[in-house]
Design a protein around this motif. Structure first.
Motif, mmCIF file in Angstrom:
data_model
loop_
_atom_site.group_PDB
_atom_site.id
_atom_site.type_symbol
_atom_site.label_atom_id
_atom_site.label_comp_id
_atom_site.label_asym_id
_atom_site.label_seq_id
_atom_site.Cartn_x
_atom_site.Cartn_y
_atom_site.Cartn_z
ATOM 1 N N SER A 177 1.231 -1.159 -0.417
ATOM 2 C CA SER A 177 0.024 0.222 0.326
ATOM 3 C C SER A 177 0.606 1.083 -0.628
ATOM 4 C CB SER A 177 -1.203 -0.333 1.388
ATOM 5 O OG SER A 177 -0.380 -0.455 2.083
ATOM 6 N N ARG A 178 0.506 2.563 -0.688
ATOM 7 C CA ARG A 178 1.029 3.679 -0.667
ATOM 8 C C ARG A 178 0.198 4.692 0.205
ATOM 9 N NH1 ARG A 178 4.599 6.272 -4.277
ATOM 10 N NH2 ARG A 178 6.153 5.197 -3.478
ATOM 11 N N LEU A 179 0.521 5.613 1.551
ATOM 12 C CA LEU A 179 -0.047 6.141 1.719
ATOM 13 C C LEU A 179 -0.070 7.863 1.138
ATOM 14 C CD1 LEU A 179 1.106 5.997 5.555
ATOM 15 C CD2 LEU A 179 -0.686 5.128 4.484
ATOM 16 N N VAL A 180 -1.237 7.712 1.122
ATOM 17 C CA VAL A 180 -1.430 10.386 0.277
ATOM 18 C C VAL A 180 -2.105 10.796 2.025
ATOM 19 C CG1 VAL A 180 -1.337 9.297 -1.737
ATOM 20 C CG2 VAL A 180 -3.581 9.303 -0.376
ATOM 21 N N SER A 181 -2.798 11.715 1.088
ATOM 22 C CA SER A 181 -3.247 12.779 2.168
ATOM 23 C C SER A 181 -4.945 12.907 2.462
ATOM 24 C CB SER A 181 -2.284 13.554 2.200
ATOM 25 O OG SER A 181 -1.482 14.254 2.463
ATOM 26 N N SER A 182 -5.688 12.093 1.304
ATOM 27 C CA SER A 182 -6.986 12.532 1.556
ATOM 28 C C SER A 182 -7.787 10.966 0.747
ATOM 29 C CB SER A 182 -7.253 13.577 0.671
ATOM 30 O OG SER A 182 -6.878 13.289 -0.998
ATOM 31 N N GLY A 183 -9.035 10.476 1.000
ATOM 32 C CA GLY A 183 -9.290 9.567 -0.069
ATOM 33 C C GLY A 183 -9.232 10.099 -1.215
ATOM 34 N N THR A 184 -9.589 11.718 -1.504
ATOM 35 C CA THR A 184 -9.556 12.062 -2.953
ATOM 36 C C THR A 184 -8.834 10.749 -3.904
ATOM 37 O OG1 THR A 184 -11.068 13.334 -3.063
ATOM 38 C CG2 THR A 184 -9.424 13.170 -4.402
ATOM 39 N N ILE B 228 -12.739 3.328 -16.956
ATOM 40 C CA ILE B 228 -13.547 3.212 -15.942
ATOM 41 C C ILE B 228 -14.975 2.893 -15.567
ATOM 42 C CG2 ILE B 228 -11.415 3.307 -14.690
ATOM 43 C CD1 ILE B 228 -13.087 5.716 -13.604
ATOM 44 N N ILE B 229 -15.610 2.405 -14.864
ATOM 45 C CA ILE B 229 -17.014 1.601 -15.028
ATOM 46 C C ILE B 229 -16.915 1.989 -13.068
ATOM 47 C CG2 ILE B 229 -19.496 0.671 -14.145
ATOM 48 C CD1 ILE B 229 -17.891 -1.198 -16.730
ATOM 49 N N LYS B 230 -17.691 3.606 -13.062
ATOM 50 C CA LYS B 230 -18.419 3.332 -11.807
ATOM 51 C C LYS B 230 -20.043 3.885 -11.360
ATOM 52 C CE LYS B 230 -18.645 7.963 -9.834
ATOM 53 N NZ LYS B 230 -19.992 7.769 -9.570
ATOM 54 N N PHE B 231 -20.330 4.045 -10.319
ATOM 55 C CA PHE B 231 -21.690 4.045 -10.189
ATOM 56 C C PHE B 231 -22.370 5.082 -9.781
ATOM 57 C CE2 PHE B 231 -22.186 -0.856 -10.313
ATOM 58 C CZ PHE B 231 -20.925 -1.671 -10.439
ATOM 59 N N GLU B 232 -23.422 5.064 -10.781
ATOM 60 C CA GLU B 232 -24.508 6.856 -10.390
ATOM 61 C C GLU B 232 -24.768 6.800 -9.091
ATOM 62 O OE1 GLU B 232 -27.480 9.056 -12.637
ATOM 63 O OE2 GLU B 232 -27.896 7.196 -12.691
ATOM 64 N N GLY B 233 -24.300 7.880 -8.278
ATOM 65 C CA GLY B 233 -24.564 7.555 -6.329
ATOM 66 C C GLY B 233 -22.888 7.400 -5.555
ATOM 67 N N CYS B 234 -22.832 6.969 -6.154
ATOM 68 C CA CYS B 234 -21.340 7.132 -5.852
ATOM 69 C C CYS B 234 -20.563 7.851 -6.068
ATOM 70 C CB CYS B 234 -20.742 5.185 -5.459
ATOM 71 S SG CYS B 234 -21.617 4.230 -5.413
ATOM 72 N N TYR B 235 -19.821 7.978 -4.435
ATOM 73 C CA TYR B 235 -18.291 8.996 -5.105
ATOM 74 C C TYR B 235 -17.444 9.057 -4.515
ATOM 75 C CZ TYR B 235 -16.806 13.628 -2.775
ATOM 76 O OH TYR B 235 -15.771 15.107 -3.225
ATOM 77 N N HIS B 236 -16.138 9.086 -4.840
ATOM 78 C CA HIS B 236 -15.247 9.283 -4.553
ATOM 79 C C HIS B 236 -14.372 9.528 -5.100
ATOM 80 C CE1 HIS B 236 -16.470 5.015 -5.601
ATOM 81 N NE2 HIS B 236 -17.180 5.181 -7.086
ATOM 82 N N GLY C 248 -11.904 13.208 -13.497
ATOM 83 C CA GLY C 248 -12.220 12.233 -14.105
ATOM 84 C C GLY C 248 -14.043 11.584 -13.350
ATOM 85 N N LEU C 249 -13.688 11.542 -11.776
ATOM 86 C CA LEU C 249 -14.463 11.364 -11.239
ATOM 87 C C LEU C 249 -15.939 12.035 -10.588
ATOM 88 C CD1 LEU C 249 -12.352 8.723 -9.165
ATOM 89 C CD2 LEU C 249 -14.083 7.501 -10.617
ATOM 90 N N LEU C 250 -16.124 12.853 -11.328
ATOM 91 C CA LEU C 250 -16.753 13.863 -10.937
ATOM 92 C C LEU C 250 -17.680 13.922 -12.451
ATOM 93 C CD1 LEU C 250 -15.521 17.254 -9.001
ATOM 94 C CD2 LEU C 250 -16.807 15.541 -8.429
ATOM 95 N N ILE D 225 -14.540 0.575 -10.290
ATOM 96 C CA ILE D 225 -14.938 0.994 -9.182
ATOM 97 C C ILE D 225 -15.974 1.470 -8.196
ATOM 98 C CG2 ILE D 225 -14.149 3.435 -9.455
ATOM 99 C CD1 ILE D 225 -12.699 3.672 -7.045
ATOM 100 N N VAL D 226 -16.216 0.976 -7.011
ATOM 101 C CA VAL D 226 -17.148 0.573 -6.509
ATOM 102 C C VAL D 226 -17.352 1.022 -4.889
ATOM 103 C CG1 VAL D 226 -17.538 -1.563 -5.775
ATOM 104 C CG2 VAL D 226 -19.186 -0.605 -6.285
ATOM 105 N N GLU D 227 -18.108 1.685 -4.047
ATOM 106 C CA GLU D 227 -18.507 1.534 -2.316
ATOM 107 C C GLU D 227 -18.886 0.241 -2.662
ATOM 108 O OE1 GLU D 227 -19.435 5.069 -0.921
ATOM 109 O OE2 GLU D 227 -20.329 6.289 -2.815
#
Ligand code: KE4
Length: 424
Positions: free
Chosen positions: A111-118, A137-145, A150-152, A204-206
């Motif tokens: 793993s690699r540490l960073v400073s936020s979830g974003t 990539i595939i993301k799901f409507e309503g999921c926030y990452h 590219g994810l907004l 990517i999924v929550e």
């Protein structure tokens, strides 16, 4: 409850900070109240600048699983501060935290540490693309990452449900590689893979969605994602920024017994200090600089204070795993009261120490059903609780978080006020 000082500070804040806040949801925009400026917090309580003490069910959006200012965490952080705040050089604590993460979440060998979830999610997606040499990539409507460009995104009109930017300032061609599926809808995922069999780098999924309110994966949904990504050579990324160390010591992947290829973390892994992490299989993470060709860096990544707070928090969670039963019992008590009193007029989704009360008679299983909720009713519910010293998320589309510090007495009081509100 007085809000005089909060009002004054909000006006002052608005002069130099966009909307007066450093993160939009804090502005209380959708509940029509003045945001409470917090002066201190301890255990399950937060106290605002007007001296109002409230039972806190936001828990800083997740990090506060042990409650605020846990004595052991504070003691270790205070001690760490006396040795300096940041060195920009490797430390033993980064080794200890990486080992703890790998022990509690075995899929995160590296793993690699960073400073936020974003930052964690942005980096994990870059690694997935570098590893698979694919772009989509595939993301799901309503999921926030998090808020990387590219994810907004929101569902576009195109047949393939390619996405369009969901924020100003994002060039349309930035989101062309982000495809959108709907949560719990296997067909919507299959359709995308059939159309793009060789170009999808990752899904990517929550694993439990908590950014459209809490929405649980239906039976077989996560297993399906595990299978279809393996079938098409795409990676499965579990965004466990909220669920990591919350649903179980090993997060949602332990709770549901599903192993993703990459996992992103935030919040609890830093015990309340700024942090994020991404990681997974060794052969994937060996893509990351300086070992591999995928670049990622950060001045404060793995800093001594965040790692100290994270290590102590994870140690406490690992030492006393009965905490997860206690957390679930508390959340269930609240969910049961609401269901018993409100019946079918609301939908309560609860899992572990996460829950949401949706003001809709629909079963909330995806974004479409989540947005069917009555937001005005939620704002009224929020204000009723706030005025009685209970602080829940100022948005229908967030979660209620329980901590180990929530006392029986405070849970009982909360249930009484909820019953009072729902009966009126
Ligand atoms: P941060 O960059 O805010 O640390 O993490 C982004 C993120 C990534 N993935 C998931 C599943 C998340 O829930 C988040 C952030 N969560 C929100 C609460 N829903 C943070 C609160 C806020 O934006 O102020």
């Amino acid at each position: 409850m007085e809000e005089i000082r909060s009002k004054e500070l909000f006006e002052a804040a608005k002069r130099h900070i966009p909307g007066g806040v450093n993160s939009p949801v804090r502005a209380f925009g959708s509940v029509g109240r003045t945001p409470r400026f917090i002066a201190s917090a301890s255990g399950d309580k937060i106290t605002d600048v007007d001296g109002n003490e409230m039972i806190d069910y936001v828990c800083s959006w997740g990090p506060g699983i042990l409650g605020h200012a846990h004595p052991r965490v504070i003691e270790k952080v205070q001690e760490a501060c006396s040795y300096g705040l940041t060195y920009g050089a490797p430390t033993e604590k980064e080794v200890i935290l990486a080992e703890l993460i790998a022990e509690l979440i075995p899929s995160m060998k590296v793993s690699r540490l960073v400073s936020s979830g974003t930052e964690a999610v942005m980096s994990a997606i870059r690694v997935a693309r570098g590893y698979t040499k694919r772009d989509k990539i595939i993301k799901f409507e309503g999921c926030y990452h998090g808020h990387s460009d590219g994810l907004l995104v929101k569902a576009g009109s195109a047949a393939l449900t390619v996405s369009v930017p969901d924020s100003a300032g994002i060039p349309a061609d930035y989101t062309g590689n982000t495809l959108i599926a709907s949560y719990n809808d296997k067909d919507s995922v299959e359709k995308l893979f059939l159309a793009e069999p060789d170009s999808i780098a990752a899904v990517i999924v929550e694993p439990v969605a908590a950014n459209m309110g809490v929405v649980l994966p239906e039976n077989g949904f996560l297993e399906f994602l595990r299978e279809i990504t393996a079938q098409y050579g795409a990676l499965l990324i579990f965004d466990e920024v909220i669920t990591g160390f919350r649903l179980a010591p090993g997060g949602a992947q332990e709770y549901f017994q599903i192993e993703p290829d990459l996992t992103t973390l935030g919040k609890i892994v830093g015990g309340g200090m700024p942090i994020g992490a991404y990681g997974g299989k060794r052969e994937i993470m060996e893509m990351v600089s300086p070992l591999g060709p995928v670049y990622q860096a950060g001045t404060l990544s793995g800093n001594p204070i965040s790692t100290t707070a994270g290590i102590e928090t994870l140690k406490i969670l690992a030492e006393d795993q009965d905490i997860y039963r206690r957390l679930e019992d508390k959340a269930k008590k609240i969910a049961d009261v609401v269901r018993n009193v409100a019946g079918e007029s609301v939908c309560v989704n609860q899992i572990g120490s996460l829950l949401s009360i949706f003001f809709t008679s629909e079963k909330v299983t995806d974004y479409k059903s989540a947005v069917s909720s009555d937001k005005d009713r939620y704002a009224e519910y929020f204000g009723y609780l706030l005025d009685r010293g209970i602080y829940v998320a100022p948005s229908q589309f967030e979660a209620m978080f329980l901590s180990d510090a929530h006392t029986e007495e405070d849970i009982k009081y909360t249930c009484r006020i909820l019953e009072e509100y729902l009966r009126q």
